[in-house]
Design an enzyme around this catalytic site. Structure first.
Site, PDB file in Angstrom:
ATOM      1  N   GLU A 136      11.155 -16.649 -76.160  1.00  0.00           N
ATOM      2  CA  GLU A 136      10.612 -17.885 -75.604  1.00  0.00           C
ATOM      3  C   GLU A 136       9.249 -18.209 -76.200  1.00  0.00           C
ATOM      4  O   GLU A 136       8.318 -18.575 -75.493  1.00  0.00           O
ATOM      5  CB  GLU A 136      10.516 -17.775 -74.072  1.00  0.00           C
ATOM      6  CG  GLU A 136      11.862 -17.561 -73.405  1.00  0.00           C
ATOM      7  CD  GLU A 136      11.811 -17.587 -71.880  1.00  0.00           C
ATOM      8  OE1 GLU A 136      10.801 -17.148 -71.303  1.00  0.00           O
ATOM      9  OE2 GLU A 136      12.795 -18.036 -71.271  1.00  0.00           O
ATOM     10  N   GLU A 158       3.715 -17.496 -62.252  1.00  0.00           N
ATOM     11  CA  GLU A 158       4.928 -18.026 -62.859  1.00  0.00           C
ATOM     12  C   GLU A 158       6.115 -17.629 -61.990  1.00  0.00           C
ATOM     13  O   GLU A 158       6.334 -16.453 -61.717  1.00  0.00           O
ATOM     14  CB  GLU A 158       5.078 -17.461 -64.277  1.00  0.00           C
ATOM     15  CG  GLU A 158       6.328 -17.970 -64.963  1.00  0.00           C
ATOM     16  CD  GLU A 158       6.207 -18.000 -66.486  1.00  0.00           C
ATOM     17  OE1 GLU A 158       5.074 -17.971 -67.000  1.00  0.00           O
ATOM     18  OE2 GLU A 158       7.263 -18.056 -67.134  1.00  0.00           O
ATOM     19  N   ARG A 159       6.878 -18.606 -61.565  1.00  0.00           N
ATOM     20  CA  ARG A 159       8.029 -18.386 -60.675  1.00  0.00           C
ATOM     21  C   ARG A 159       7.607 -17.721 -59.363  1.00  0.00           C
ATOM     22  O   ARG A 159       8.348 -16.896 -58.811  1.00  0.00           O
ATOM     23  CB  ARG A 159       9.113 -17.558 -61.359  1.00  0.00           C
ATOM     24  CG  ARG A 159       9.461 -17.999 -62.764  1.00  0.00           C
ATOM     25  CD  ARG A 159       9.906 -19.433 -62.842  1.00  0.00           C
ATOM     26  NE  ARG A 159      10.224 -19.847 -64.215  1.00  0.00           N
ATOM     27  CZ  ARG A 159      10.567 -21.076 -64.548  1.00  0.00           C
ATOM     28  NH1 ARG A 159      10.622 -22.021 -63.643  1.00  0.00           N
ATOM     29  NH2 ARG A 159      10.837 -21.381 -65.791  1.00  0.00           N
ATOM     30  N   ARG A 203      10.389  -5.299 -73.409  1.00  0.00           N
ATOM     31  CA  ARG A 203      11.462  -6.064 -72.770  1.00  0.00           C
ATOM     32  C   ARG A 203      12.575  -6.453 -73.737  1.00  0.00           C
ATOM     33  O   ARG A 203      12.315  -6.796 -74.889  1.00  0.00           O
ATOM     34  CB  ARG A 203      10.889  -7.322 -72.106  1.00  0.00           C
ATOM     35  CG  ARG A 203       9.908  -6.983 -71.006  1.00  0.00           C
ATOM     36  CD  ARG A 203       9.325  -8.217 -70.370  1.00  0.00           C
ATOM     37  NE  ARG A 203      10.192  -8.825 -69.396  1.00  0.00           N
ATOM     38  CZ  ARG A 203      10.461 -10.123 -69.343  1.00  0.00           C
ATOM     39  NH1 ARG A 203       9.997 -10.941 -70.267  1.00  0.00           N
ATOM     40  NH2 ARG A 203      11.236 -10.606 -68.396  1.00  0.00           N
ATOM     41  N   TRP A 215      18.640 -24.238 -72.882  1.00  0.00           N
ATOM     42  CA  TRP A 215      17.902 -24.442 -71.637  1.00  0.00           C
ATOM     43  C   TRP A 215      18.626 -25.443 -70.744  1.00  0.00           C
ATOM     44  O   TRP A 215      18.220 -25.696 -69.622  1.00  0.00           O
ATOM     45  CB  TRP A 215      16.473 -24.950 -71.929  1.00  0.00           C
ATOM     46  CG  TRP A 215      15.538 -23.859 -72.392  1.00  0.00           C
ATOM     47  CD1 TRP A 215      15.724 -22.520 -72.241  1.00  0.00           C
ATOM     48  CD2 TRP A 215      14.288 -24.013 -73.081  1.00  0.00           C
ATOM     49  NE1 TRP A 215      14.662 -21.822 -72.787  1.00  0.00           N
ATOM     50  CE2 TRP A 215      13.767 -22.713 -73.311  1.00  0.00           C
ATOM     51  CE3 TRP A 215      13.550 -25.118 -73.511  1.00  0.00           C
ATOM     52  CZ2 TRP A 215      12.556 -22.491 -73.963  1.00  0.00           C
ATOM     53  CZ3 TRP A 215      12.334 -24.903 -74.155  1.00  0.00           C
ATOM     54  CH2 TRP A 215      11.843 -23.599 -74.378  1.00  0.00           C
ATOM     55  N   ASP A 255      19.912 -14.631 -67.160  1.00  0.00           N
ATOM     56  CA  ASP A 255      18.572 -14.704 -66.581  1.00  0.00           C
ATOM     57  C   ASP A 255      18.588 -14.743 -65.059  1.00  0.00           C
ATOM     58  O   ASP A 255      18.365 -15.795 -64.478  1.00  0.00           O
ATOM     59  CB  ASP A 255      17.859 -15.960 -67.129  1.00  0.00           C
ATOM     60  CG  ASP A 255      16.359 -15.931 -66.865  1.00  0.00           C
ATOM     61  OD1 ASP A 255      15.863 -14.880 -66.446  1.00  0.00           O
ATOM     62  OD2 ASP A 255      15.704 -16.963 -67.097  1.00  0.00           O
ATOM     63  N   ARG A 308      23.869 -17.480 -76.104  1.00  0.00           N
ATOM     64  CA  ARG A 308      22.600 -16.792 -75.835  1.00  0.00           C
ATOM     65  C   ARG A 308      22.807 -15.391 -75.238  1.00  0.00           C
ATOM     66  O   ARG A 308      21.999 -14.493 -75.453  1.00  0.00           O
ATOM     67  CB  ARG A 308      21.787 -17.669 -74.886  1.00  0.00           C
ATOM     68  CG  ARG A 308      20.655 -16.972 -74.184  1.00  0.00           C
ATOM     69  CD  ARG A 308      19.909 -17.952 -73.311  1.00  0.00           C
ATOM     70  NE  ARG A 308      19.120 -17.257 -72.309  1.00  0.00           N
ATOM     71  CZ  ARG A 308      18.442 -17.851 -71.343  1.00  0.00           C
ATOM     72  NH1 ARG A 308      18.446 -19.170 -71.247  1.00  0.00           N
ATOM     73  NH2 ARG A 308      17.736 -17.155 -70.470  1.00  0.00           N
ATOM     74  N   GLU A 333      13.659 -17.092 -58.237  1.00  0.00           N
ATOM     75  CA  GLU A 333      13.617 -18.212 -59.191  1.00  0.00           C
ATOM     76  C   GLU A 333      14.907 -19.026 -59.168  1.00  0.00           C
ATOM     77  O   GLU A 333      14.867 -20.250 -59.173  1.00  0.00           O
ATOM     78  CB  GLU A 333      13.360 -17.690 -60.607  1.00  0.00           C
ATOM     79  CG  GLU A 333      13.481 -18.782 -61.665  1.00  0.00           C
ATOM     80  CD  GLU A 333      13.204 -18.294 -63.085  1.00  0.00           C
ATOM     81  OE1 GLU A 333      12.848 -17.116 -63.265  1.00  0.00           O
ATOM     82  OE2 GLU A 333      13.347 -19.117 -64.010  1.00  0.00           O
ATOM     83  N   LYS A 354      17.073  -6.823 -68.182  1.00  0.00           N
ATOM     84  CA  LYS A 354      17.421  -7.525 -66.941  1.00  0.00           C
ATOM     85  C   LYS A 354      18.822  -7.117 -66.484  1.00  0.00           C
ATOM     86  O   LYS A 354      19.636  -6.675 -67.294  1.00  0.00           O
ATOM     87  CB  LYS A 354      17.367  -9.044 -67.153  1.00  0.00           C
ATOM     88  CG  LYS A 354      15.947  -9.574 -67.333  1.00  0.00           C
ATOM     89  CD  LYS A 354      15.879 -11.098 -67.358  1.00  0.00           C
ATOM     90  CE  LYS A 354      14.429 -11.540 -67.594  1.00  0.00           C
ATOM     91  NZ  LYS A 354      14.259 -13.015 -67.600  1.00  0.00           N
TER      92      LYS A 354
HETATM   93  C1  GCU Z   1      12.864 -16.733 -67.158  1.00  0.00           C
HETATM   94  C2  GCU Z   1      11.796 -17.515 -66.474  1.00  0.00           C
HETATM   95  C3  GCU Z   1      10.540 -17.558 -67.285  1.00  0.00           C
HETATM   96  C4  GCU Z   1      10.134 -16.159 -67.703  1.00  0.00           C
HETATM   97  C5  GCU Z   1      11.283 -15.469 -68.383  1.00  0.00           C
HETATM   98  C6  GCU Z   1      11.021 -14.006 -68.706  1.00  0.00           C
HETATM   99  O1  GCU Z   1      13.307 -17.427 -68.285  1.00  0.00           O
HETATM  100  O2  GCU Z   1      12.231 -18.819 -66.217  1.00  0.00           O
HETATM  101  O3  GCU Z   1       9.547 -18.158 -66.510  1.00  0.00           O
HETATM  102  O4  GCU Z   1       9.056 -16.208 -68.549  1.00  0.00           O
HETATM  103  O5  GCU Z   1      12.395 -15.479 -67.546  1.00  0.00           O
HETATM  104  O6  GCU Z   1      11.614 -13.159 -68.057  1.00  0.00           O
HETATM  105  O7  GCU Z   1      10.252 -13.688 -69.612  1.00  0.00           O
END
Ligand code: GCU
Length: 683
Positions: free
Chosen positions: A289, A165-166, A322, A541, A363, A334, A391, A358
């Site tokens: 998410e 992912e990414r 997290r 989004w 993001d 957000r 990303e 983060k």
């Molecule tokens: C971003 C990213 C996702 C990832 C998310 C995360 O939104 O686009 O792919 O899952 O961060 O940090 O959980």
């Protein structure tokens, strides 16, 4: 030549300065290095291959030095290191620290690397190799060095089917299909690279976790990876899917307060630790998410994290929980949600829980102000989560050296306990020494021959480790070391290339998201520009949610009059961001919605200045290209050409970003592009 990129910064090519190499050889004519465990063996192997390559020489190994020698060890295995003169320094080094000292004894000069543990020795050896690789003097050394945080971790967003992912550098390096029997030699090179920069943990799987990774079948595979990485001081962690008790445990619920759920996780932890005795612990993305979490059962983050923490506590594991949480329930902004959910829980987490935050509240944008949770939870351990993979920074085609981005966050002042309460002080336990400490980075590593997709993306992996070890280091010093180790010690090369590396992040901010704009990348993919995008199912989004451009102006009003996200910062910070007179230009449109003809500090209108940033961003990519084009004599042709080609992509993309954003925003501003700029190439 294929291995030119593969070898990363651990190249060990012969030192070209002949007299320097000769002086190193005579300083290291003998080696005293008793090694009787896997970590020390790994360190010794690295030292031997490094010296052989760099100096074209192997020192004679002796029990006691009779000439100029390199003496390496711990008090338990080395009488020189056990000597009274090193007692004080060793006392201050903790478990991972080391010292390097030049000492003269009995007519000979020794270079002593000492540490309390084998891991300290390993880090000391890598540091010495770095000194040689960067052609530094080694005759009067007096260094004592130790990491500023305990957990220095790479997070792999790798799926069990090897997609990442990414990820922009091929597939996952973890070959689940062939594990546990087949140990890809890449795992060892991965471990060496990490150990060389002090990284001591790796989360193998994606935060959007598949519960299968916790089945015995996969745990056996994870154990094989753990065995391969252990000699390099690296512990393995796993992302845990909160609903795993249902999916793979056959339970009806994953409620963290349910006794059968607690028992399931405790048993699971026991099973993991039987296979991986030094397992690090769990990383959890919950209630974000669409991921499952404690809130699905009316519980909060502390209930969920503490339940898992209790399961791993008997084995000294930790839980990294997290804070990246958001959903449609905060329609106005957000950016506020993590603070709203976590701040009230301060002090309620177990001591082996660390909240992973983060760097910013949205993001991983090219630029964000620091996350308001830093400083806001004085009784809770917080770790920083950075995204090394690009990303939102042009994937692996844009050259963006991220150290300045990281430093901006680390050096930010939260004012949580008065002036000087910087993010780095929060992270390193200076504000509350009772808390555990850590820094995590989302890895940019894959199966690409050069690991990271772009030769310069390796610098971001490197800088991440160096900064996690010592956040006080400068972006410049780290770039300097990396360039020398990765490419060349030539002064011209290092000076010129370092300059554009240091500028590169600002370039990208300029051509993507200047003046505090954010999240205006194409809504699917996050690569190119998409400020007009507005068709994803969730408002937050879509880019238009973030820039809010209209005929009256542009920007997200987060002031006390707007969403009041500024209210989540300490009063001094809040006021600075809230007041236009004080708000730095770099965060202007992050916090304010302003008219197009708003008069900037420069005297220009907001519109003109916005346009200027976009044009400047593209120009500086061109300038970077011109410098690189002169560097052919210092770099092997493969990497030289690869960077040239990638820079062509970057220039095209930067131009597309500029033209798209300027022309899109112009439909609202209705103001002309000043005549001094060339017309957009992409009408
Ligand atoms: C971003 C990213 C996702 C990832 C998310 C995360 O939104 O686009 O792919 O899952 O961060 O940090 O959980």
């Amino acid at each position: 030549h294929a291995e030119d990129g593969y070898r990363l910064w651990l190249r060990y090519d012969a030192i070209s300065n002949k007299s320097l190499a000769q002086s190193y050889r005579s300083a290291i004519s003998q080696l005293v290095f008793p090694a009787r465990n896997p970590v020390l063996d790994a360190a010794k192997k690295e030292l031997r291959s490094g010296l052989k390559g760099l100096l074209q020489h192997q020192p004679a190994e002796v029990k006691t030095a009779t000439g100029n020698a390199l003496v390496i060890g711990m008090p338990q295995n080395n009488s020189l290191v056990a000597g009274a003169q090193f007692k004080t320094v060793l006392n201050g080094l903790g478990t991972d620290g080391y010292f390097i000292r030049s000492v003269a004894t009995g007519g000979k000069n020794c270079l002593v690397i000492g540490a309390n543990t084998d891991k300290g020795v390993l880090y000391g050896v890598f540091n010495l190799l770095r000194l040689l690789q960067t052609n530094k003097p080694i005759d009067h050394l007096n260094t004592a060095d130790q990491p500023s945080v305990t957990y220095r971790i790479l997070d792999h967003w790798d799926n069990l089917n090897r997609t990442v992912e990414r990820g922009y550098a091929g597939f996952s390096i973890w070959n689940w299909h062939k594990l546990p029997e087949f140990i890809d030699p890449r795992y060892l090179d991965y471990a060496r690279a990490n150990a060389s920069i002090g990284i001591n943990g790796t989360v193998l799987n994606n935060v959007n976790a598949n519960a299968l990774s916790l089945t015995n079948q996969y745990l056996v595979k994870a154990a094989a990876i753990a065995n391969a990485l252990r000699p390099y001081g690296i512990r393995v962690y796993l992302s845990a899917r909160f609903s795993a008790p249902i999916e793979i445990g056959g339970l009806k619920t994953a409620d963290p307060l349910d006794p059968t759920v607690k028992k399931w996780w405790a048993d699971k932890a026991d099973e993991i630790y039987r296979l991986i005795p030094d397992f690090g612990g769990f990383l959890v993305k919950a209630n974000s998410e669409g991921q499952p979490g404690p809130q699905s059962y009316g519980r909060n983050h502390a209930d969920g994290a503490n339940m898992l923490a209790d399961a791993v506590a008997p084995h000294h594991g930790i839980v990294m929980w997290r804070a990246f949480v958001y959903d449609n329930n905060v329609p106005d902004d957000r950016a506020k949600q993590a603070y709203n959910e976590f701040k009230p829980l301060d002090g309620q987490f177990r001591s082996n829980v660390i909240i992973q935050v983060k760097n910013g509240a949205i993001d991983f944008q090219p630029r964000e102000p620091f996350h308001p949770l830093f400083g806001a939870m004085p009784k809770t351990a917080l770790m920083l989560e950075l995204q090394i993979t690009q990303e939102y920074l042009g994937f692996s085609t844009h050259l963006v050296y991220e150290a300045p981005l990281v430093k901006e966050c680390l050096d930010a002042d939260t004012y949580s306990a008065g002036k000087g309460s910087t993010v780095v002080k929060v992270l390193t336990g200076k504000m509350n020494p009772d808390l555990i400490t850590g820094i995590a980075g989302v890895a940019n590593i894959g199966t690409d021959m050069n690991w990271c997709g772009h030769p310069f993306a390796q610098a971001n992996w490197y800088a991440f480790g160096r900064l996690a070890w010592n956040p006080a280091q400068t972006s410049t010093a780290i770039a300097d070391d990396w360039l020398r180790m990765t490419f060349s010690n030539s002064q011209t090369f290092v000076a010129d290339v370092k300059k554009f590396m240091l500028q590169s992040r600002e370039n990208t901010v300029n051509y993507m998201t200047p003046l505090g704009l954010h999240h205006i990348m194409a809504a699917t993919g996050h690569y190119g520009p998409g400020p007009w995008d507005n068709n994803l199912s969730r408002a937050d989004w879509n880019p238009i949610y973030y820039h809010k451009a209209d005929a009256n102006g542009i920007g997200f009003d987060r002031t006390t009059q707007g969403s009041n996200a500024v209210g989540q910062y300490a009063p001094q910070v809040r006021d600075a961001f809230n007041n236009l007179a004080a708000c730095p230009d770099i965060y202007l449109l992050w916090f304010h919605h302003l008219p197009w003809n708003y008069k900037m500090r420069s005297g220009e209108t907001l519109w003109n200045e916005l346009v200027d940033h976009y044009y400047r961003g593209v120009d500086s990519v061109r300038a970077m290209q011109q410098i690189w084009n002169r560097m052919g004599t210092y770099v092997d042709s493969e990497r030289f050409t690869e960077v040239q080609q990638l820079m062509n992509i970057q220039l095209n993309e930067a131009t597309r970003w500029r033209d798209a954003c300027v022309q899109y925003f112009q439909t609202f501003s209705n103001m002309p592009i000043p005549a001094k700029y060339p017309r957009p190439l992409h009408p």
